[in-house]
Design a protein around this motif. Structure first.
Motif, mmCIF file in Angstrom:
data_model
loop_
_atom_site.group_PDB
_atom_site.id
_atom_site.type_symbol
_atom_site.label_atom_id
_atom_site.label_comp_id
_atom_site.label_asym_id
_atom_site.label_seq_id
_atom_site.Cartn_x
_atom_site.Cartn_y
_atom_site.Cartn_z
ATOM 1 N N SER A 25 -39.085 17.569 -4.170
ATOM 2 C CA SER A 25 -40.242 16.854 -3.642
ATOM 3 C C SER A 25 -41.379 16.833 -4.644
ATOM 4 C CB SER A 25 -40.711 17.495 -2.330
ATOM 5 O OG SER A 25 -41.086 18.827 -2.547
ATOM 6 N N HIS A 34 -46.633 13.273 0.509
ATOM 7 C CA HIS A 34 -45.612 14.228 0.089
ATOM 8 C C HIS A 34 -44.282 13.483 0.195
ATOM 9 C CE1 HIS A 34 -43.660 18.094 -0.486
ATOM 10 N NE2 HIS A 34 -42.818 17.744 0.475
ATOM 11 N N SER A 39 -40.210 13.596 -0.423
ATOM 12 C CA SER A 39 -39.064 14.460 -0.677
ATOM 13 C C SER A 39 -37.790 13.624 -0.684
ATOM 14 C CB SER A 39 -38.967 15.592 0.344
ATOM 15 O OG SER A 39 -38.763 15.081 1.635
#
Length: 154
Positions: free
Chosen positions: A7, A105, A107
């Protein structure tokens, strides 16, 4: 085999990240250090968009068929990967979450559904190679997003 997740945090919004990742041809920009010879079929974006690539990892090369099989804008994209003459089946999942301050974020999880015996016997090595390659993918994705968003905003 256990899945591999990598990530990165980026300054772009989840919508900007999703819009970039939704176009399968853009993936070539940040994965071409180990996925080459990209051939596309299906729609340009969304479910049903496909690419066939040559993956080169650990001194071996194999063709991989990639197809987007799920899409949940702006949160998630799931790709089905088939390689090794159908003996390897996996899913690559991009998950995009907003950060508290700003940005996203991002991932990527690579999960094997079926793997050839050699992959299973060498699972720790295979997973380490995938993790290393996909960490590079995340860094290159962040750079590609920055270029894309600054160009789109101009």
């Amino acid at each position: 085999m256990k899945s591999v997740t990598v990530s990165i945090d980026v300054p772009q919004t989840p919508e900007q990240v999703y819009d970039f990742l939704d176009v399968i041809a853009r993936h070539e920009r940040f994965t071409n250090h180990y996925l080459t010879d990209w051939r596309y079929s299906g729609p340009d974006r969304g479910i049903g968009s496909c690419a066939t690539v040559t993956a080169a990892l650990g001194g071996t090369k194999t063709d991989v068929s990639i197809e987007v099989v799920e899409a949940d804008p702006p949160r998630r994209i799931v790709e089905r990967n088939v390689s090794a003459a159908g003996r390897r089946l996996a899913h690559g999942t991009y998950t995009i979450e907003p950060l508290r301050t700003s940005g996203s974020h991002v991932s990527f999880t690579y999960a094997w559904t079926r793997a050839p015996l050699a992959d299973r016997l060498l699972a720790p090595v295979v997973r380490a190679m995938m993790r290393r390659a996909n960490r590079t993918v995340m860094r290159r994705l962040a750079a590609g997003l920055a270029r894309h968003v600054s160009t789109a905003g101009s």
